[in-house]
Design a protein around this motif. Structure first.
Motif, mmCIF file in Angstrom:
data_model
loop_
_atom_site.group_PDB
_atom_site.id
_atom_site.type_symbol
_atom_site.label_atom_id
_atom_site.label_comp_id
_atom_site.label_asym_id
_atom_site.label_seq_id
_atom_site.Cartn_x
_atom_site.Cartn_y
_atom_site.Cartn_z
ATOM 1 N N THR A 93 0.825 -1.209 0.000
ATOM 2 C CA THR A 93 0.000 0.000 0.000
ATOM 3 C C THR A 93 0.864 1.267 0.000
ATOM 4 N N ARG A 94 2.157 1.103 0.286
ATOM 5 C CA ARG A 94 3.067 2.250 0.396
ATOM 6 C C ARG A 94 4.297 2.006 -0.478
ATOM 7 N N ILE A 95 4.926 3.094 -0.916
ATOM 8 C CA ILE A 95 6.057 2.993 -1.825
ATOM 9 C C ILE A 95 7.135 4.020 -1.474
ATOM 10 N N GLY A 96 8.359 3.620 -1.725
ATOM 11 C CA GLY A 96 9.512 4.515 -1.677
ATOM 12 C C GLY A 96 10.414 4.138 -2.838
ATOM 13 N N ILE A 97 11.004 5.105 -3.508
ATOM 14 C CA ILE A 97 11.884 4.823 -4.639
ATOM 15 C C ILE A 97 12.976 5.885 -4.677
ATOM 16 N N ALA A 98 14.185 5.455 -4.995
ATOM 17 C CA ALA A 98 15.308 6.390 -5.054
ATOM 18 C C ALA A 98 16.388 5.865 -5.988
ATOM 19 N N THR A 99 17.240 6.785 -6.408
ATOM 20 C CA THR A 99 18.404 6.438 -7.207
ATOM 21 C C THR A 99 19.630 7.087 -6.596
ATOM 22 N N ALA A 100 20.777 6.555 -6.976
ATOM 23 C CA ALA A 100 22.056 7.179 -6.626
ATOM 24 C C ALA A 100 22.960 7.052 -7.847
ATOM 25 N N TYR A 101 23.696 8.096 -8.116
ATOM 26 C CA TYR A 101 24.582 8.152 -9.277
ATOM 27 C C TYR A 101 26.026 8.030 -8.823
ATOM 28 N N ALA A 102 26.746 7.121 -9.464
ATOM 29 C CA ALA A 102 28.169 6.929 -9.192
ATOM 30 C C ALA A 102 28.897 6.964 -10.533
ATOM 31 N N PRO A 103 29.419 8.120 -10.942
ATOM 32 C CA PRO A 103 29.963 8.281 -12.292
ATOM 33 C C PRO A 103 31.115 7.349 -12.638
ATOM 34 N N ASN A 104 31.884 6.923 -11.657
ATOM 35 C CA ASN A 104 33.040 6.063 -11.940
ATOM 36 C C ASN A 104 32.756 4.585 -11.726
ATOM 37 N N SER A 105 31.505 4.240 -11.517
ATOM 38 C CA SER A 105 31.168 2.841 -11.270
ATOM 39 C C SER A 105 30.804 2.137 -12.577
ATOM 40 N N LYS A 106 30.720 0.836 -12.498
ATOM 41 C CA LYS A 106 30.362 0.024 -13.659
ATOM 42 C C LYS A 106 28.961 0.355 -14.161
ATOM 43 N N TYR A 107 28.014 0.514 -13.239
ATOM 44 C CA TYR A 107 26.604 0.662 -13.605
ATOM 45 C C TYR A 107 26.115 2.106 -13.691
ATOM 46 N N LYS A 108 26.788 3.021 -13.072
ATOM 47 C CA LYS A 108 26.465 4.459 -13.044
ATOM 48 C C LYS A 108 25.255 4.805 -12.167
ATOM 49 N N VAL A 109 24.102 4.156 -12.380
ATOM 50 C CA VAL A 109 22.880 4.497 -11.649
ATOM 51 C C VAL A 109 22.378 3.274 -10.881
ATOM 52 N N TYR A 110 22.086 3.483 -9.613
ATOM 53 C CA TYR A 110 21.590 2.411 -8.735
ATOM 54 C C TYR A 110 20.182 2.765 -8.295
ATOM 55 N N TRP A 111 19.306 1.755 -8.296
ATOM 56 C CA TRP A 111 17.884 1.937 -8.010
ATOM 57 C C TRP A 111 17.467 1.123 -6.793
ATOM 58 N N ALA A 112 16.647 1.731 -5.958
ATOM 59 C CA ALA A 112 16.014 1.016 -4.844
ATOM 60 C C ALA A 112 14.529 1.362 -4.848
ATOM 61 N N LEU A 113 13.718 0.346 -5.056
ATOM 62 C CA LEU A 113 12.258 0.464 -4.990
ATOM 63 C C LEU A 113 11.808 -0.367 -3.805
ATOM 64 N N VAL A 114 11.031 0.232 -2.928
ATOM 65 C CA VAL A 114 10.541 -0.468 -1.737
ATOM 66 C C VAL A 114 9.030 -0.319 -1.665
ATOM 67 N N LEU A 115 8.353 -1.444 -1.479
ATOM 68 C CA LEU A 115 6.912 -1.453 -1.231
ATOM 69 C C LEU A 115 6.692 -2.074 0.144
ATOM 70 N N ALA A 116 5.648 -1.650 0.817
ATOM 71 C CA ALA A 116 5.324 -2.234 2.115
ATOM 72 C C ALA A 116 3.822 -2.085 2.352
ATOM 73 N N ALA A 117 3.336 -2.867 3.322
ATOM 74 C CA ALA A 117 1.934 -2.769 3.724
ATOM 75 C C ALA A 117 1.801 -1.670 4.777
ATOM 76 N N ASP A 118 0.553 -1.280 5.042
ATOM 77 C CA ASP A 118 0.312 -0.308 6.104
ATOM 78 C C ASP A 118 0.745 -0.890 7.434
ATOM 79 N N LYS A 119 1.210 -0.017 8.316
ATOM 80 C CA LYS A 119 1.565 -0.459 9.668
ATOM 81 C C LYS A 119 0.293 -0.770 10.411
ATOM 82 N N THR A 120 0.361 -1.821 11.219
ATOM 83 C CA THR A 120 -0.840 -2.214 11.985
ATOM 84 C C THR A 120 -0.926 -1.504 13.289
#
Length: 165
Positions: free
Chosen positions: A138-165
């Motif tokens: 029911t809830r979402i968080g999403i973010a990226t981080a950029y690392a110009p000298n890394s292999k992948y350059k852009v890292y993604w984290a998507l988090v979903l969760a249920a409502d707190k009880t």
């Protein structure tokens, strides 16, 4: 006098052209914006809407942006960028559980430069698609981080969760 009028008109035409160019650029949807640059930040509301529409098309409920999940996603994206590799989603979910999040699910990935690319990749991966279509979420968080000298350059984290009880 004629040259002054011509100069003034030329300046107005140039200003209008520049204004038009800025207007056209601002119409580019944020899901096509490259995250492979310093200071780039994913449009979390756009991500929520895009993922929410996909979930609705699959008979699931809406998602709400959650500041705590946003913070957790940002910290994880930055950790992956620092380590120059994607993290384990299972380890991340365990940390989220211990922090009190209910039924967390996560997609951790790297290499996608835009939200559109990440979303497409997640939909095409059965494991990542299960997270997008988690019926408890029911809830979402999403973010990226950029690392110009890394292999992948852009890292993604998507988090979903249920409502707190």
């Amino acid at each position: 006098m004629k040259s002054l009028i011509c100069l003034s008109l030329s300046a107005l035409v140039l200003a209008a052209c520049q204004s038009e160019q800025r207007h056209v650029r601002s119409q580019t949807p944020s899901f096509y914006a490259s995250m492979a640059r310093t200071g780039a930040a994913v449009d979390a509301a756009m991500a929520r809407d895009m993922i929410g529409a996909y979930r609705r098309n699959n008979g699931l409920g809406l998602l709400t942006l959650d500041p705590e999940l946003q913070a957790a996603a940002q910290a994880e994206a930055e950790a992956m960028a620092s380590a120059d590799r994607p993290s384990s989603a299972d380890a991340f979910k365990r940390r989220l559980l211990s922090d009190g999040f209910v039924a967390p699910a996560a997609n951790l990935s790297a290499g996608y430069h835009t939200l559109a690319e990440a979303f497409s990749g997640w939909r095409e991966s059965p494991q990542h698609n299960r997270v997008l279509l988690d019926p408890k979420a029911t809830r979402i968080g999403i973010a990226t981080a950029y690392a110009p000298n890394s292999k992948y350059k852009v890292y993604w984290a998507l988090v979903l969760a249920a409502d707190k009880t």
